[in-house]
Scaffold this motif. Structure first.
Motif, short mmCIF file in Angstrom:
data_model
loop_
_atom_site.label_atom_id
_atom_site.label_comp_id
_atom_site.label_asym_id
_atom_site.label_seq_id
_atom_site.Cartn_x
_atom_site.Cartn_y
_atom_site.Cartn_z
N GLY A 15 0.81 -1.21 0.00
CA GLY A 15 0.00 0.00 0.00
C GLY A 15 0.84 1.26 0.00
N LYS A 16 0.17 2.38 0.21
CA LYS A 16 0.85 3.67 0.13
C LYS A 16 1.83 3.91 1.27
N ASP A 17 1.66 3.21 2.39
CA ASP A 17 2.54 3.37 3.54
C ASP A 17 3.53 2.21 3.68
N LYS A 18 3.85 1.55 2.59
CA LYS A 18 4.74 0.38 2.61
C LYS A 18 6.09 0.74 3.26
N GLY A 19 6.51 -0.10 4.21
CA GLY A 19 7.79 0.10 4.88
C GLY A 19 7.71 0.90 6.16
N LYS A 20 6.59 1.53 6.44
CA LYS A 20 6.45 2.32 7.66
C LYS A 20 6.14 1.41 8.85
N LYS A 21 6.63 1.83 10.02
CA LYS A 21 6.39 1.08 11.25
C LYS A 21 5.45 1.86 12.15
N GLY A 22 4.65 1.14 12.93
CA GLY A 22 3.73 1.77 13.86
C GLY A 22 3.28 0.79 14.92
N THR A 23 2.58 1.30 15.90
CA THR A 23 2.05 0.49 16.99
C THR A 23 0.56 0.31 16.81
N VAL A 24 0.07 -0.90 17.05
CA VAL A 24 -1.35 -1.19 16.93
C VAL A 24 -2.10 -0.51 18.07
N LEU A 25 -3.02 0.39 17.71
CA LEU A 25 -3.82 1.09 18.71
C LEU A 25 -5.01 0.26 19.16
N ARG A 26 -5.67 -0.40 18.20
CA ARG A 26 -6.77 -1.30 18.54
C ARG A 26 -7.10 -2.18 17.36
N THR A 27 -7.80 -3.27 17.63
CA THR A 27 -8.26 -4.17 16.58
C THR A 27 -9.74 -3.91 16.34
N ILE A 28 -10.14 -3.99 15.09
CA ILE A 28 -11.53 -3.78 14.71
C ILE A 28 -12.02 -5.07 14.08
N GLY A 29 -12.87 -5.77 14.77
CA GLY A 29 -13.32 -7.07 14.31
C GLY A 29 -12.17 -8.06 14.35
N SER A 30 -12.18 -9.01 13.43
CA SER A 30 -11.12 -10.01 13.41
C SER A 30 -10.11 -9.77 12.29
N GLU A 31 -10.39 -8.80 11.40
CA GLU A 31 -9.53 -8.64 10.24
C GLU A 31 -8.95 -7.25 10.02
N ARG A 32 -9.26 -6.27 10.87
CA ARG A 32 -8.77 -4.91 10.64
C ARG A 32 -8.07 -4.38 11.87
N LEU A 33 -7.08 -3.51 11.63
CA LEU A 33 -6.29 -2.92 12.70
C LEU A 33 -6.24 -1.41 12.54
N LEU A 34 -6.12 -0.71 13.65
CA LEU A 34 -5.88 0.72 13.65
C LEU A 34 -4.44 0.91 14.13
N VAL A 35 -3.56 1.39 13.23
CA VAL A 35 -2.14 1.51 13.52
C VAL A 35 -1.77 2.99 13.58
N GLN A 36 -0.98 3.34 14.58
CA GLN A 36 -0.60 4.74 14.80
C GLN A 36 0.27 5.24 13.66
N GLY A 37 -0.16 6.34 13.01
CA GLY A 37 0.60 6.97 11.95
C GLY A 37 0.49 6.31 10.59
#
Length: 105
Positions: A15-37
């Motif tokens: 995707g557009k943010d390939k190679g970026k690192k971040g911390t998982v803020l929360r999980t949404i359902g079983s297949e999606r994540l909210l990642v900081q930055g």
């Protein structure tokens, strides 16, 4: 038990943010994540006088699919796979497949 949890450090694989690192803020359902930055978008927001919210353009992180990220291994400095095993107390724990180190949150 999930392979990627809240508080894990992940790296984006596609995707557009390939190679970026971040911390998982929360999980949404079983297949999606909210990642900081990661996957931040600009949202045009109307003012709402009853709640006191101001209007304008705000930056907001959107969710990303779990298949587009991998857990980041700090010892090998790259993405890694996650395995499960039982420790000496018969507790299920996660470990990095490449280095066999335990994942501690």
């Amino acid at each position: 038990m999930r392979k990627i949890k809240k508080g894990d450090d992940v790296i984006v694989l596609t995707g557009k943010d390939k190679g970026k690192k971040g911390t998982v803020l929360r999980t949404i359902g079983s297949e999606r994540l909210l990642v900081q930055g990661i996957n931040s978008v600009k949202k045009h927001q109307k003012p709402n006088p009853s709640t006191g919210a101001t209007g304008g353009i705000i930056n907001k992180e959107m969710s990303i699919h779990i298949s587009n990220v991998a857990i980041y291994n700090f010892t090998s400095k790259r993405a890694d796979r996650v395995g499960f095993r039982f420790d000496s107390n018969d507790k299920k724990v996660r470990f990095f497949k490449a280095t066999n180190d335990l994942i501690e949150v």
